[in-house]
Design a protein around this motif. Structure first.
Motif, PDB file in Angstrom:
ATOM      1  N   ASP A 187       0.842  -1.201   0.000  1.00  0.00           N
ATOM      2  CA  ASP A 187       0.000   0.000   0.000  1.00  0.00           C
ATOM      3  C   ASP A 187       0.874   1.247   0.000  1.00  0.00           C
ATOM      4  OD1 ASP A 187      -2.167  -1.642   0.085  1.00  0.00           O
ATOM      5  OD2 ASP A 187      -2.425  -1.517   2.269  1.00  0.00           O
ATOM      6  N   GLY A 188       0.675   2.087  -0.989  1.00  0.00           N
ATOM      7  CA  GLY A 188       1.432   3.333  -1.063  1.00  0.00           C
ATOM      8  C   GLY A 188       2.816   3.182  -1.637  1.00  0.00           C
ATOM      9  N   GLY A 189       3.200   1.966  -2.048  1.00  0.00           N
ATOM     10  CA  GLY A 189       4.527   1.753  -2.620  1.00  0.00           C
ATOM     11  C   GLY A 189       4.563   2.072  -4.097  1.00  0.00           C
ATOM     12  N   GLU A 190       5.712   2.565  -4.563  1.00  0.00           N
ATOM     13  CA  GLU A 190       5.841   2.907  -5.972  1.00  0.00           C
ATOM     14  C   GLU A 190       5.916   1.645  -6.808  1.00  0.00           C
ATOM     15  OE1 GLU A 190      10.036   3.045  -4.176  1.00  0.00           O
ATOM     16  OE2 GLU A 190       7.948   3.438  -3.587  1.00  0.00           O
ATOM     17  N   ALA A 191       5.650   1.787  -8.105  1.00  0.00           N
ATOM     18  CA  ALA A 191       5.664   0.642  -9.008  1.00  0.00           C
ATOM     19  C   ALA A 191       7.062   0.119  -9.244  1.00  0.00           C
ATOM     20  CB  ALA A 191       5.000   1.020 -10.336  1.00  0.00           C
ATOM     21  N   ARG A 192       8.051   0.988  -9.191  1.00  0.00           N
ATOM     22  CA  ARG A 192       9.419   0.582  -9.418  1.00  0.00           C
ATOM     23  C   ARG A 192      10.023  -0.071  -8.174  1.00  0.00           C
ATOM     24  NH1 ARG A 192      11.867   5.942 -12.461  1.00  0.00           N
ATOM     25  NH2 ARG A 192      10.604   5.786 -14.382  1.00  0.00           N
ATOM     26  N   VAL A 193      10.910  -1.017  -8.433  1.00  0.00           N
ATOM     27  CA  VAL A 193      11.595  -1.674  -7.315  1.00  0.00           C
ATOM     28  C   VAL A 193      12.579  -0.691  -6.697  1.00  0.00           C
ATOM     29  CG1 VAL A 193      13.021  -3.608  -6.612  1.00  0.00           C
ATOM     30  CG2 VAL A 193      11.385  -3.892  -8.482  1.00  0.00           C
ATOM     31  N   PRO A 194      12.500  -0.429  -5.410  1.00  0.00           N
ATOM     32  CA  PRO A 194      13.401   0.559  -4.803  1.00  0.00           C
ATOM     33  C   PRO A 194      14.827   0.034  -4.696  1.00  0.00           C
ATOM     34  CG  PRO A 194      12.047  -0.467  -3.118  1.00  0.00           C
ATOM     35  CD  PRO A 194      11.539  -0.981  -4.439  1.00  0.00           C
ATOM     36  N   MET A 195      15.769   0.965  -4.784  1.00  0.00           N
ATOM     37  CA  MET A 195      17.181   0.638  -4.603  1.00  0.00           C
ATOM     38  C   MET A 195      17.537   0.751  -3.119  1.00  0.00           C
ATOM     39  SD  MET A 195      18.301  -0.009  -7.650  1.00  0.00           S
ATOM     40  CE  MET A 195      20.078   0.101  -7.474  1.00  0.00           C
ATOM     41  N   ILE A 196      18.340  -0.190  -2.640  1.00  0.00           N
ATOM     42  CA  ILE A 196      18.775  -0.172  -1.249  1.00  0.00           C
ATOM     43  C   ILE A 196      20.279  -0.384  -1.204  1.00  0.00           C
ATOM     44  CG2 ILE A 196      16.564  -1.084  -0.465  1.00  0.00           C
ATOM     45  CD1 ILE A 196      18.004  -3.753   0.001  1.00  0.00           C
ATOM     46  N   ARG A 197      20.859  -0.109  -0.046  1.00  0.00           N
ATOM     47  CA  ARG A 197      22.274  -0.378   0.152  1.00  0.00           C
ATOM     48  C   ARG A 197      22.477  -1.874   0.396  1.00  0.00           C
ATOM     49  NH1 ARG A 197      21.645   4.336   3.234  1.00  0.00           N
ATOM     50  NH2 ARG A 197      21.457   3.112   5.127  1.00  0.00           N
ATOM     51  N   ARG A 198      23.408  -2.457  -0.325  1.00  0.00           N
ATOM     52  CA  ARG A 198      23.682  -3.883  -0.155  1.00  0.00           C
ATOM     53  C   ARG A 198      24.322  -4.119   1.208  1.00  0.00           C
ATOM     54  NH1 ARG A 198      27.550  -7.836  -0.894  1.00  0.00           N
ATOM     55  NH2 ARG A 198      26.867  -9.736  -1.981  1.00  0.00           N
ATOM     56  N   SER A 199      23.803  -5.077   1.949  1.00  0.00           N
ATOM     57  CA  SER A 199      24.257  -5.294   3.319  1.00  0.00           C
ATOM     58  C   SER A 199      24.613  -6.754   3.526  1.00  0.00           C
ATOM     59  CB  SER A 199      23.153  -4.878   4.306  1.00  0.00           C
ATOM     60  OG  SER A 199      23.459  -5.313   5.611  1.00  0.00           O
ATOM     61  N   PRO A 200      25.891  -7.075   3.866  1.00  0.00           N
ATOM     62  CA  PRO A 200      26.248  -8.466   4.174  1.00  0.00           C
ATOM     63  C   PRO A 200      25.451  -9.021   5.353  1.00  0.00           C
ATOM     64  CG  PRO A 200      28.219  -7.126   3.871  1.00  0.00           C
ATOM     65  CD  PRO A 200      27.063  -6.184   3.907  1.00  0.00           C
ATOM     66  N   GLU A 201      25.109  -8.152   6.315  1.00  0.00           N
ATOM     67  CA  GLU A 201      24.329  -8.609   7.461  1.00  0.00           C
ATOM     68  C   GLU A 201      22.966  -9.135   7.018  1.00  0.00           C
ATOM     69  OE1 GLU A 201      25.817  -5.691   7.195  1.00  0.00           O
ATOM     70  OE2 GLU A 201      26.546  -4.917   9.119  1.00  0.00           O
ATOM     71  N   ILE A 202      22.302  -8.377   6.147  1.00  0.00           N
ATOM     72  CA  ILE A 202      20.970  -8.788   5.703  1.00  0.00           C
ATOM     73  C   ILE A 202      21.068 -10.042   4.840  1.00  0.00           C
ATOM     74  CG2 ILE A 202      18.969  -8.087   4.322  1.00  0.00           C
ATOM     75  CD1 ILE A 202      19.445  -5.257   5.219  1.00  0.00           C
ATOM     76  N   LEU A 203      22.082 -10.122   3.982  1.00  0.00           N
ATOM     77  CA  LEU A 203      22.253 -11.311   3.147  1.00  0.00           C
ATOM     78  C   LEU A 203      22.423 -12.558   4.008  1.00  0.00           C
ATOM     79  CD1 LEU A 203      24.583 -10.041   0.279  1.00  0.00           C
ATOM     80  CD2 LEU A 203      22.261 -10.927   0.044  1.00  0.00           C
ATOM     81  N   HIS A 204      23.250 -12.474   5.036  1.00  0.00           N
ATOM     82  CA  HIS A 204      23.464 -13.625   5.917  1.00  0.00           C
ATOM     83  C   HIS A 204      22.186 -13.973   6.670  1.00  0.00           C
ATOM     84  CE1 HIS A 204      25.896 -16.370   8.427  1.00  0.00           C
ATOM     85  NE2 HIS A 204      25.006 -16.054   9.358  1.00  0.00           N
ATOM     86  N   ALA A 205      21.492 -12.967   7.181  1.00  0.00           N
ATOM     87  CA  ALA A 205      20.283 -13.224   7.962  1.00  0.00           C
ATOM     88  C   ALA A 205      19.186 -13.841   7.090  1.00  0.00           C
ATOM     89  CB  ALA A 205      19.795 -11.924   8.605  1.00  0.00           C
TER      90      ALA A 205
END
Length: 470
Positions: A325-343
């Motif tokens: 809800d309220g999100g744009e149609a385009r996929v947002p860009m984020i900062r790549r994070s090794p912590e998130i990848l591992h989790a």
């Protein structure tokens, strides 16, 4: 699937064994106390006891066996003097050594209380002091010994206690029921302090070990990233000398006659130098491209990268993405994070290991937050384990829908890493008649959104709608 699970479990077992404050560190330190600490506490007790005796005898004017009281107090002082000369204050006492010293302190304090009223003395509760020290610094079996000794000394006080110090012209006697109330309060206090301190110490030790394990995971990720940076730096530094070698070799080749046997060797040097330059150029270009990926990437690509190692393991693993809800149609860009990848990798691996046939990882976004929801069709979380999710060392795989094998660290490490990046974790089971577990990670957009997101957003080639009823 089994190979991936075993590899991750083996990695966690290995990092756990290397922790400086792991099982070999925290547990080895538990159950031991520094001599300096016990000596300092005993000097404080000597000073306090002496002051109390002086005030009661000379200021309040109460009659008491002053000589016997000072003798008992002097015994503690002499023990401190002996220990100060016989042992180094920095020494770490063994469990039984600290227990003997605390047992002496318990008996000494019980004797002083016996000489000054026994169970009628309101300072009876000071017997909790050595019990508390034992419960917070020694192993449970030693703290139980001190606790039983304190209760036994209190129970024997009515047999040999002196009267409560009071004015010589008055007789003051407390009813036995009041004295036994003092004893009951002491016994309850001892049990409470021992049980609560032991439980808190155990929880703290487990948490310290688990946090150290999470730190080791992050250090490993950072070392891998630093290795890539070092490779790029090496390629850059070697470029100049290789170019010089290539240039000099070409010039030497031009100066030599065609029949000269050295010409072939010089040409070989030039060719090999040129080959090295090409290899280093490819490495530099790959690193530059990797730096761009590390700096910014679509949210969907981050989830795809985390899920990639677990595809083709006998369970259908689908990664989809859609705006909320309220999100744009385009996929947002984020900062790549090794912590998130591992989790996310840990959560996906766990879902794959428990799923019957399907696992879904859904990335979504709104105007205020990013979400990654991982769902499987396995047995779901056991009811008795749900309150423990997120605690370290929940290792009953038959009870818990958790990763980490016998270690029980997988879920805790993943949750800790998500929280370090500004997110939070929610867990629940799917609504019947569906079965399975749901793990959802949620971040505020400002925690992950790329600083270049307004200029680098990409069009999604296909935004899939979700109607799974999660």
């Amino acid at each position: 699937m089994d190979d991936v699970t075993v590899n991750r479990e083996g990695f966690e077992q290995a990092l756990y064994s290397l922790l400086p404050t792991g099982l070999a560190g925290v547990d080895a330190a538990r159950g031991r106390a520094r001599l300096r600490t016990l000596v300092t506490l005993r000097w404080l007790a000597v000073a306090g006891q002496t002051a109390a005796v002086v005030v009661v005898q000379f200021i309040l004017g109460f009659d008491m066996p002053l000589g016997l009281c000072l003798t008992v107090i002097a015994a503690s002082a002499w023990l401190n003097v002996f220990l100060s000369f016989a042992m180094r204050e920095q020494v770490l006492l063994k469990g039984w050594e600290a227990t003997l010293q605390l047992a002496f302190d318990t008996v000494q304090l019980a004797m002083l209380i016996t000489l000054t009223g026994g169970l009628s003395n309101p300072f009876l509760l000071f017997l909790l002091a050595p019990v508390t020290v034992a419960a917070t610094s020694l192993r449970p079996r030693f703290s139980v010994i001190i606790s039983l000794l304190a209760i036994s000394c209190a129970a024997l006080m009515p047999l040999s206690s002196y009267g409560l110090p009071w004015r010589t012209d008055q007789v003051f006697t407390l009813p036995p029921l009041f004295e036994w109330g003092h004893f009951a309060a002491l016994g309850i206090g001892v049990l409470f302090f021992v049980i609560s301190s032991a439980r808190l110490n155990e929880d703290e030790a487990r948490l310290v070990r688990a946090l150290d394990a999470a730190s080791v995971v992050m250090a490993r990720e950072q070392r891998l990233s630093a290795l890539g940076a070092m490779a790029a730096m090496t390629a850059h530094e070697l470029g100049t000398p290789l170019a010089t070698i290539h240039l000099v070799a070409r010039e030497l080749s031009g100066d030599l006659e065609d029949e000269d046997p050295r010409r072939e060797d010089v040409q070989l040097i030039a060719e090999q130098a040129e080959r090295c330059r090409e290899i280093l150029g490819q490495l530099s270009r790959a690193r530059e491209a990797e730096d761009i990926v590390h700096a910014n990437m679509p949210l969907s690509a981050l989830v795809e990268e985390a899920a990639a190692p677990f595809k083709g393991l006998g369970v259908e693993l689908r990664v989809t993405y859609a705006p909320g809800d309220g999100g744009e149609a385009r996929v947002p860009m984020i900062r790549r994070s090794p912590e998130i990848l591992h989790a996310l990798g840990a959560f996906i691996e766990n879902a794959v290991s428990f799923a019957d046939s399907q696992v879904r990882a859904v990335a979504s976004w709104t105007g205020h937050q990013f979400m990654v929801t991982i769902t499987d069709d396995g047995p779901g979380f056991a009811a008795e384990v749900m309150p423990k999710l997120g605690e370290p060392y929940v290792s009953q795989r038959s009870e818990a829908h958790l990763g980490g094998g016998d270690m029980g660290l997988g879920f805790f490490i993943a949750k800790t890493l998500i929280e370090r990046t500004g997110g939070r974790i929610a867990t629940r089971n799917r609504i019947p008649p569906r079965h399975g577990a749901i793990v959802q990670a949620v971040w505020p957009r400002k925690a992950l959104e790329s600083l270049e997101s307004d200029r680098m957003q990409i069009n999604s080639p296909q935004v899939e709608s979700e109607s799974d009823g999660l």
